[in-house]
Design a protein around this motif. Structure first.
Motif, PDB file in Angstrom:
ATOM      1  N   ILE A  25      36.972  47.523  31.907  1.00 48.09           N
ATOM      2  CA  ILE A  25      37.221  46.284  32.658  1.00 48.09           C
ATOM      3  C   ILE A  25      36.568  46.357  34.036  1.00 48.09           C
ATOM      4  N   LEU A  26      36.766  47.447  34.743  1.00 46.36           N
ATOM      5  CA  LEU A  26      36.211  47.583  36.090  1.00 46.36           C
ATOM      6  C   LEU A  26      34.686  47.601  36.079  1.00 46.36           C
ATOM      7  N   ASN A  27      34.093  48.236  35.090  1.00 46.28           N
ATOM      8  CA  ASN A  27      32.639  48.343  35.035  1.00 46.28           C
ATOM      9  C   ASN A  27      31.965  47.051  34.610  1.00 46.28           C
ATOM     10  N   SER A  33      31.864  37.163  38.844  1.00 43.27           N
ATOM     11  CA  SER A  33      33.076  37.020  38.029  1.00 43.27           C
ATOM     12  C   SER A  33      34.336  37.200  38.870  1.00 43.27           C
ATOM     13  N   ALA A  34      34.284  38.079  39.875  1.00 40.76           N
ATOM     14  CA  ALA A  34      35.444  38.251  40.761  1.00 40.76           C
ATOM     15  C   ALA A  34      35.659  37.002  41.602  1.00 40.76           C
ATOM     16  N   ALA A  35      34.571  36.399  42.112  1.00 40.47           N
ATOM     17  CA  ALA A  35      34.695  35.170  42.900  1.00 40.47           C
ATOM     18  C   ALA A  35      35.238  34.036  42.046  1.00 40.47           C
ATOM     19  N   ALA A  36      34.778  33.919  40.808  1.00 47.09           N
ATOM     20  CA  ALA A  36      35.278  32.877  39.913  1.00 47.09           C
ATOM     21  C   ALA A  36      36.759  33.084  39.611  1.00 47.09           C
ATOM     22  N   ARG A  38      38.928  34.312  41.595  1.00 47.73           N
ATOM     23  CA  ARG A  38      39.674  33.907  42.790  1.00 47.73           C
ATOM     24  C   ARG A  38      39.599  32.412  43.041  1.00 47.73           C
ATOM     25  N   GLY A  39      38.829  31.681  42.219  1.00 44.52           N
ATOM     26  CA  GLY A  39      38.724  30.238  42.375  1.00 44.52           C
ATOM     27  C   GLY A  39      37.693  29.820  43.393  1.00 44.52           C
ATOM     28  N   GLU A  40      36.803  30.718  43.765  1.00 44.45           N
ATOM     29  CA  GLU A  40      35.775  30.384  44.746  1.00 44.45           C
ATOM     30  C   GLU A  40      34.632  29.639  44.061  1.00 44.45           C
ATOM     31  N   ARG A  41      33.990  28.771  44.825  1.00 43.21           N
ATOM     32  CA  ARG A  41      32.836  28.046  44.306  1.00 43.21           C
ATOM     33  C   ARG A  41      31.628  28.956  44.383  1.00 43.21           C
ATOM     34  N   LEU A  42      30.897  29.068  43.275  1.00 38.23           N
ATOM     35  CA  LEU A  42      29.730  29.924  43.227  1.00 38.23           C
ATOM     36  C   LEU A  42      28.490  29.169  43.675  1.00 38.23           C
ATOM     37  N   PRO A  43      27.544  29.832  44.335  1.00 36.49           N
ATOM     38  CA  PRO A  43      26.313  29.166  44.741  1.00 36.49           C
ATOM     39  C   PRO A  43      25.571  28.618  43.516  1.00 36.49           C
ATOM     40  N   GLY A  44      25.042  27.414  43.667  1.00 34.70           N
ATOM     41  CA  GLY A  44      24.277  26.813  42.585  1.00 34.70           C
ATOM     42  C   GLY A  44      25.109  26.201  41.471  1.00 34.70           C
TER      43      GLY A  44
END
Length: 95
Positions: A25-27, A33-36, A38-44
Protein backbone atom coordinates in the motif's frame (compact mmCIF):
# COMPACT_ATOMS: atom_id res chain seq x y z
CA UNK A 1 8.83 -11.24 19.28
CA UNK A 2 5.37 -11.18 17.76
CA UNK A 3 4.73 -11.10 14.05
CA UNK A 4 1.74 -9.87 12.11
CA UNK A 5 -0.51 -12.51 10.57
CA UNK A 6 0.23 -13.54 6.98
CA UNK A 7 -3.20 -12.44 5.80
CA UNK A 8 -5.62 -9.70 6.73
CA UNK A 9 -7.62 -10.87 9.73
CA UNK A 10 -10.50 -8.70 10.96
CA UNK A 11 -10.70 -8.72 14.75
CA UNK A 12 -13.73 -6.73 15.83
CA UNK A 13 -13.35 -3.20 14.47
CA UNK A 14 -9.63 -3.63 13.76
CA UNK A 15 -8.11 -4.90 10.52
CA UNK A 16 -4.47 -5.90 10.76
CA UNK A 17 -2.22 -5.91 7.72
CA UNK A 18 0.86 -8.02 7.28
CA UNK A 19 4.16 -6.23 6.71
CA UNK A 20 3.98 -7.23 3.04
CA UNK A 21 0.42 -5.82 2.65
CA UNK A 22 1.36 -2.57 4.40
CA UNK A 23 4.47 -2.12 2.24
CA UNK A 24 2.46 -2.76 -0.94
CA UNK A 25 0.00 0.00 0.00
CA UNK A 26 2.72 2.48 0.96
CA UNK A 27 4.82 1.77 -2.13
CA UNK A 28 1.89 2.22 -4.55
CA UNK A 29 0.97 5.71 -3.26
CA UNK A 30 1.88 8.78 -5.28
CA UNK A 31 1.69 12.48 -4.46
CA UNK A 32 -1.38 12.70 -6.73
CA UNK A 33 -3.21 9.76 -5.12
CA UNK A 34 -2.55 11.14 -1.63
CA UNK A 35 -3.83 14.60 -2.67
CA UNK A 36 -6.95 13.04 -4.21
CA UNK A 37 -7.59 11.05 -1.01
CA UNK A 38 -7.46 14.33 0.96
CA UNK A 39 -9.97 15.90 -1.45
CA UNK A 40 -7.49 18.33 -2.97
CA UNK A 41 -7.93 19.55 -6.52
CA UNK A 42 -5.21 18.20 -8.78
CA UNK A 43 -3.49 20.41 -11.38
CA UNK A 44 -5.00 20.01 -14.82
CA UNK A 45 -8.26 18.49 -13.58
CA UNK A 46 -10.46 21.42 -14.52
CA UNK A 47 -11.74 24.50 -12.77
CA UNK A 48 -13.64 22.75 -9.99
CA UNK A 49 -16.95 24.55 -10.52
CA UNK A 50 -19.69 23.44 -8.11
CA UNK A 51 -23.33 24.46 -7.97
CA UNK A 52 -26.96 23.49 -8.30
CA UNK A 53 -29.96 24.08 -10.48
CA UNK A 54 -33.64 23.64 -9.82
CA UNK A 55 -37.12 24.21 -11.13
CA UNK A 56 -40.61 24.68 -9.73
CA UNK A 57 -44.06 24.11 -11.14
CA UNK A 58 -47.20 25.22 -9.36
CA UNK A 59 -50.89 25.86 -9.84
CA UNK A 60 -52.36 28.58 -12.07
CA UNK A 61 -49.33 28.52 -14.36
CA UNK A 62 -46.75 29.32 -11.68
CA UNK A 63 -43.30 28.20 -12.81
CA UNK A 64 -39.65 29.04 -12.38
CA UNK A 65 -36.04 27.96 -12.73
CA UNK A 66 -32.98 28.89 -10.68
CA UNK A 67 -29.32 28.08 -10.39
CA UNK A 68 -26.08 29.02 -8.72
CA UNK A 69 -22.41 28.19 -9.37
CA UNK A 70 -19.30 28.71 -7.28
CA UNK A 71 -16.20 29.18 -9.45
CA UNK A 72 -12.67 29.17 -8.00
CA UNK A 73 -10.40 31.85 -9.48
CA UNK A 74 -6.82 30.93 -8.69
CA UNK A 75 -5.77 29.99 -5.18
CA UNK A 76 -7.22 32.93 -3.24
CA UNK A 77 -10.30 34.14 -5.08
CA UNK A 78 -13.64 32.97 -6.36
CA UNK A 79 -16.88 34.05 -7.93
CA UNK A 80 -20.48 33.03 -7.33
CA UNK A 81 -23.01 33.40 -10.11
CA UNK A 82 -26.76 32.92 -9.58
CA UNK A 83 -29.86 33.30 -11.70
CA UNK A 84 -33.60 33.04 -11.18
CA UNK A 85 -36.55 33.39 -13.48
CA UNK A 86 -40.10 32.82 -12.31
CA UNK A 87 -43.66 33.64 -13.22
CA UNK A 88 -46.54 33.74 -10.77
CA UNK A 89 -49.97 33.84 -12.39
CA UNK A 90 -52.15 34.80 -9.48
CA UNK A 91 -55.87 34.40 -10.09
CA UNK A 92 -57.50 37.66 -11.14
CA UNK A 93 -60.25 39.09 -9.01
CA UNK A 94 -63.54 40.05 -10.61
CA UNK A 95 -64.20 43.77 -10.36
Amino acid sequence: TTTAPATTQPTGDTIRLSDRERDAILNSNTVESAAAARGERLPGTGPGIHGEIGAMIGSNGTRGVYGTASIPLGDNAGAVISFESSQYNWPRRAR
